[in-house]
Design a protein around this motif. Sequence first.
Motif, mmCIF file in Angstrom:
data_model
loop_
_atom_site.group_PDB
_atom_site.id
_atom_site.type_symbol
_atom_site.label_atom_id
_atom_site.label_comp_id
_atom_site.label_asym_id
_atom_site.label_seq_id
_atom_site.Cartn_x
_atom_site.Cartn_y
_atom_site.Cartn_z
ATOM 1 N N ARG A 66 14.658 33.895 19.100
ATOM 2 C CA ARG A 66 13.380 33.955 18.375
ATOM 3 C C ARG A 66 13.524 34.746 17.081
ATOM 4 N NH1 ARG A 66 8.735 36.346 21.793
ATOM 5 N NH2 ARG A 66 7.572 35.801 19.879
ATOM 6 N N SER A 343 2.101 51.611 10.588
ATOM 7 C CA SER A 343 1.745 51.116 11.920
ATOM 8 C C SER A 343 2.616 51.726 13.012
ATOM 9 C CB SER A 343 1.839 49.583 11.960
ATOM 10 O OG SER A 343 0.992 49.007 10.983
ATOM 11 N N ARG A 390 8.102 42.486 8.836
ATOM 12 C CA ARG A 390 6.908 42.045 9.556
ATOM 13 C C ARG A 390 7.254 40.952 10.561
ATOM 14 N NH1 ARG A 390 3.055 40.337 5.369
ATOM 15 N NH2 ARG A 390 2.850 42.590 5.045
ATOM 16 N N THR A 393 9.040 42.652 13.599
ATOM 17 C CA THR A 393 8.195 43.499 14.446
ATOM 18 C C THR A 393 7.075 42.714 15.125
ATOM 19 O OG1 THR A 393 6.906 44.158 12.484
ATOM 20 C CG2 THR A 393 8.719 45.602 13.175
ATOM 21 N N GLU A 394 6.641 41.609 14.539
ATOM 22 C CA GLU A 394 5.653 40.770 15.221
ATOM 23 C C GLU A 394 6.185 40.268 16.552
ATOM 24 O OE1 GLU A 394 4.831 37.770 12.338
ATOM 25 O OE2 GLU A 394 3.074 38.822 11.514
ATOM 26 N N ILE A 395 7.509 40.129 16.641
ATOM 27 C CA ILE A 395 8.137 39.632 17.862
ATOM 28 C C ILE A 395 8.468 40.758 18.831
ATOM 29 C CG2 ILE A 395 10.222 38.506 18.778
ATOM 30 C CD1 ILE A 395 10.236 36.804 16.194
ATOM 31 N N THR A 397 7.742 44.275 18.602
ATOM 32 C CA THR A 397 6.750 45.347 18.819
ATOM 33 C C THR A 397 5.384 44.855 18.357
ATOM 34 O OG1 THR A 397 7.307 46.353 16.669
ATOM 35 C CG2 THR A 397 8.425 47.228 18.630
ATOM 36 N N PRO A 398 4.793 43.908 19.056
ATOM 37 C CA PRO A 398 3.526 43.315 18.598
ATOM 38 C C PRO A 398 2.386 44.316 18.469
ATOM 39 C CG PRO A 398 4.035 42.662 20.859
ATOM 40 C CD PRO A 398 5.265 43.317 20.317
ATOM 41 N N ASP A 399 2.484 45.460 19.153
ATOM 42 C CA ASP A 399 1.466 46.496 19.013
ATOM 43 C C ASP A 399 1.731 47.404 17.818
ATOM 44 O OD1 ASP A 399 0.123 45.617 21.288
ATOM 45 O OD2 ASP A 399 1.306 46.898 22.617
ATOM 46 N N ASN A 400 2.885 47.243 17.200
ATOM 47 C CA ASN A 400 3.267 48.045 16.030
ATOM 48 C C ASN A 400 3.925 47.134 15.001
ATOM 49 O OD1 ASN A 400 3.873 49.923 18.654
ATOM 50 N ND2 ASN A 400 2.948 51.124 17.004
ATOM 51 N N VAL A 401 3.125 46.289 14.383
ATOM 52 C CA VAL A 401 3.643 45.360 13.379
ATOM 53 C C VAL A 401 3.744 46.089 12.046
ATOM 54 C CG1 VAL A 401 3.248 43.210 12.121
ATOM 55 C CG2 VAL A 401 2.701 43.364 14.559
ATOM 56 N N TYR A 402 4.928 46.078 11.462
ATOM 57 C CA TYR A 402 5.194 46.781 10.211
ATOM 58 C C TYR A 402 4.168 46.391 9.158
ATOM 59 C CZ TYR A 402 7.861 48.387 6.102
ATOM 60 O OH TYR A 402 8.276 49.004 4.935
#
Length: 409
Positions: A66, A343, A390, A393-395, A397-402
Amino acid sequence: MRHTSYRRPLAVALLAASVLAPMATTPAAALHAPGVRPAGVHAAGADGYGEDDNARDSLDPALSARLDKAVAKVREQAGIPGVVVGLWMPGKGNYVRATGIADKTTGRPMTADSYVRIGSETKTFTVTALLELVDRHKVRLDDPISRYIPGVPNGRRITLRQLAEMRSGLFPYTSDADFEHDLLSDPQRVFTPRELLAYGFKHPNTFAPGAQFEYCNSNLILLGLVVEKVTGHKLRDVIDERVLRPAHLRHTLFPKGNEFPEPHPQGYTDQTLSGEVANSTNWNPSWAWAAGAMISNLQDLRHWAKVVATGTLLSPETQAQRLKTLPTGFPGTTYGLGIFNASGWIGHNGSLPGYETVTVYLPSKKATLVIMLNTDITYEGQEPSTLVARAVTEIVTPDNVYAGAVVGP
């Protein structure tokens, strides 16, 4: 290469931005000596970090796939020649990828052991050197800059803290039209710190000290001069002795000129008088000095991310002050003493003609992310390094998206 049709002002070309005794490591100057092999993901464990897992992609294969797809999509969409992504997540594994090309002329591939110009990540080193002086009781953060450097507009009211927080109100020298013309007319020109400040000081201050946030490289030039004034030594030597050596960063340097250790990718920019894309690999970074002249690699940046975020080189009290980040006006991003919190990710980004980087640490997951690119050309008004960070991190750490850089075009 697809990118926006306008040329960004150099005001945004540099983005976002010890109490230990020196240890015996190879000095930065030795990087140029014959036979010194640069470290990278293929030389794991060679730098004394005590971590042997740089060379292994140990994330779940489906997750790695991914990430591969997401990075490739951004690289193609934004026209990024080459990119290196390093992600280290304890308990989940590591991901290191170098994709694309390092040289458009030869087609040489991007490699993970490359050195790159790190732009405003230099600010984290300059401010660390300053904070080390705070710990040694040589300076105080609430001292006025006029105590150390004469001739600063409103210098009696501007503190060292406000300079490090980007809240001084000084006019950014990189926003001056004469500076931009002088640099782009002769990218090999050597600028002195005083010459840089003069471009900004001829303008009125933009607001009262502490009133708001404005990203301003003039602030860091002044802090670099403070370090030199107090120590009696060149900034590059202080950073080498008091920051790089204690942190075991053997592949990070503050260049004297336009030297660039091998291997390094060619850098591509549209920061030119004509707006045409140019090769900026050997431009002299003296114009960025304490705000953005340094060079590093993936291995060192990985280690530095945690050092900065956890305060390894500083006292707990000083590190706590560093982490008191304040609003910037940019959603999801606050700024402290030479670092930002995007974030939850703590660190800094860097951008100067031809190169961009992101080096951040997420304390809640003890995760580290490093991104290195060989272009600074924006895509639809966004920094390419922000787009990559971005997407990653969306993949993972979805709770901490750059959230992105502290400055936009």
